[in-house]
Design an enzyme around this catalytic site. Structure first.
Site, PDB file in Angstrom:
ATOM      1  N   ASP A  73       0.713  -1.149  -0.255  1.00  0.00           N
ATOM      2  CA  ASP A  73      -0.217   0.139   0.085  1.00  0.00           C
ATOM      3  C   ASP A  73       0.912   1.240  -0.115  1.00  0.00           C
ATOM      4  OD1 ASP A  73      -2.297   1.379  -0.069  1.00  0.00           O
ATOM      5  OD2 ASP A  73      -2.852   1.258   2.041  1.00  0.00           O
ATOM      6  N   ASN A 102     -11.090  -2.776  -5.383  1.00  0.00           N
ATOM      7  CA  ASN A 102     -10.132  -1.798  -6.206  1.00  0.00           C
ATOM      8  C   ASN A 102     -10.902  -1.740  -7.456  1.00  0.00           C
ATOM      9  OD1 ASN A 102      -7.207  -2.997  -4.785  1.00  0.00           O
ATOM     10  ND2 ASN A 102      -8.237  -1.098  -4.252  1.00  0.00           N
TER      11      ASN A 102
HETATM   12  C1  IPE Z   1      -5.394  -2.933  -0.269  1.00  0.00           C
HETATM   13  O1  IPE Z   1      -5.232  -1.290  -0.242  1.00  0.00           O
HETATM   14  C2  IPE Z   1      -5.538  -3.497  -1.451  1.00  0.00           C
HETATM   15  C3  IPE Z   1      -4.079  -3.622  -1.920  1.00  0.00           C
HETATM   16  C4  IPE Z   1      -3.278  -3.485  -1.507  1.00  0.00           C
HETATM   17  C5  IPE Z   1      -4.290  -4.441  -3.191  1.00  0.00           C
HETATM   18  P1  IPE Z   1      -6.138  -0.296  -0.436  1.00  0.00           P
HETATM   19  O2  IPE Z   1      -5.558   1.037  -0.673  1.00  0.00           O
HETATM   20  O3  IPE Z   1      -7.252  -0.807  -1.411  1.00  0.00           O
HETATM   21  O4  IPE Z   1      -6.993  -0.276   1.020  1.00  0.00           O
HETATM   22  P2  IPE Z   1      -7.804   0.728   1.690  1.00  0.00           P
HETATM   23  O5  IPE Z   1      -8.819   1.324   0.766  1.00  0.00           O
HETATM   24  O6  IPE Z   1      -6.970   1.935   2.281  1.00  0.00           O
HETATM   25  O7  IPE Z   1      -8.372   0.312   2.966  1.00  0.00           O
HETATM   26  C1  IPE Z   2      -1.557   0.211  -3.241  1.00  0.00           C
HETATM   27  O1  IPE Z   2      -1.274   1.462  -3.437  1.00  0.00           O
HETATM   28  C2  IPE Z   2      -1.841  -0.520  -4.853  1.00  0.00           C
HETATM   29  C3  IPE Z   2      -2.942  -0.867  -4.749  1.00  0.00           C
HETATM   30  C4  IPE Z   2      -4.030  -1.111  -4.002  1.00  0.00           C
HETATM   31  C5  IPE Z   2      -3.473  -1.716  -5.970  1.00  0.00           C
HETATM   32  P1  IPE Z   2      -2.389   2.492  -3.510  1.00  0.00           P
HETATM   33  O2  IPE Z   2      -3.005   2.847  -4.778  1.00  0.00           O
HETATM   34  O3  IPE Z   2      -3.666   2.147  -2.490  1.00  0.00           O
HETATM   35  O4  IPE Z   2      -1.787   3.794  -2.884  1.00  0.00           O
HETATM   36  P2  IPE Z   2      -2.507   4.866  -1.661  1.00  0.00           P
HETATM   37  O5  IPE Z   2      -2.921   4.075  -0.666  1.00  0.00           O
HETATM   38  O6  IPE Z   2      -3.332   5.571  -2.565  1.00  0.00           O
HETATM   39  O7  IPE Z   2      -1.159   5.736  -1.323  1.00  0.00           O
HETATM   40 MG    MG Z   3      -3.986   2.326  -0.579  1.00  0.00          MG
END
Ligand code: IPE
Ligand code: IPE
Ligand code: MG
Length: 247
Positions: free
Chosen positions: A20, A68
């Site tokens: 993340d 997602n």
């Molecule tokens: C969790 O991260 C999903 C993945 C790393 C694929 P998200 O960014 O989607 O989770 P939330 O929205 O912060 O809970």
């Molecule tokens: C994790 O990074 C990747 C996926 C969830 C696919 P994010 O895209 O959630 O990055 P933040 O949380 O917005 O910084």
């Molecule tokens: Mg995220």
């Protein structure tokens, strides 16, 4: 050095990572979110390589959740494109390291060109005997439990038993991860203190390590640091006696 701090007899059998912070990494640089995802590929490479060298039984990476899909279409498309590219570029190296590749999640819903690349990687590495690399794609912990319950109930009925004979073992045996070792360590990057629907059943007694490091900055040292942290925990599994970490 961190490597010297690792107790090789007490490695976690199965490490899972919630990757993340890609978007925040990009925002800090005034770049589009997708630049963060692109930079995150290097962190995937480093983690897979480190996991294999450590000799972990399994490494599971959360790449795309069932939630997602709520993101803009172009971001979803970019993530899928990067996954395909990663597999194309890395497959030989993954195979060379004796890693067995698989995905977990409702992958039937993914685009055919993504499924094709996944299938190729799965087939090429199917006979490998080293670390199992599972990439969670269109994965949701609740969806997994629903899928497992459906399969376990069907099995129970096929055996002519009643639903109250359904056991934890039946459900555990029907999870996507049924062939993997017990989840010992769950890592989350970017400081967020939540599980976000990842491995809900499996994390019942997993040790959780959260690092402030954003995923694109995650490297070998961060994974080693998580393992060292894990090895300092006292796992009790609800009991009283100190249980030495995994063996
Ligand atoms: C969790 O991260 C999903 C993945 C790393 C694929 P998200 O960014 O989607 O989770 P939330 O929205 O912060 O809970
Ligand atoms: C994790 O990074 C990747 C996926 C969830 C696919 P994010 O895209 O959630 O990055 P933040 O949380 O917005 O910084
Ligand atoms: Mg995220």
């Amino acid at each position: 050095m961190l490597l010297a701090s690792i107790d090789w007899d007490r490695l976690p059998r199965h490490v899972a990572i919630i990757m993340d912070g890609n978007g925040r990494w990009a925002a800090q640089r005034g770049q589009p979110r997708i630049a963060g995802h692109r930079a995150g590929v290097e962190a995937v490479r480093a983690s897979v390589d480190t996991g294999a060298r450590l000799g972990l039984g399994a490494l599971t990476l959360y790449a795309f959740s069932t939630e997602n899909w709520k993101r803009p279409r172009y971001e979803v498309d970019a993530l899928m494109r990067m996954l395909r590219k990663y597999l194309r570029i890395e497959l030989d190296e993954i195979d060379r390291q004796n890693i067995r590749f698989q995905t977990i999640g409702r992958t039937a819903a993914l685009a055919p060109n993504v499924r094709e690349e996944i299938g190729r990687a799965f087939n090429k590495t199917a006979k490998n005997t080293g670390m199992v690399l599972s990439v969670a794609l269109n994965y949701g912990g609740r969806a997994e439990i629903v899928d497992a319950c459906r399969a376990a109930v069907q099995e129970i009925m096929r055996e002519g038993k009643s639903p109250d004979q359904l056991s934890e073992e039946d459900i555990a045996g029907a999870l996507y991860t049924s062939d993997l070792p017990e989840l010992d360590l769950l890592v989350r990057t970017s400081g967020e203190l939540r599980i976000s629907n990842f491995l809900l059943w499996q994390s019942a007694y997993a040790e959780i390590h959260v690092t402030e490091t954003l995923w694109p900055d995650f490297r070998r040292a961060h994974l080693l640091e998580a393992v060292v942290d894990y090895q300092q925990r006292s796992r009790r599994f609800g009991g009283l006696k100190l249980v030495a970490n995994a063996k």
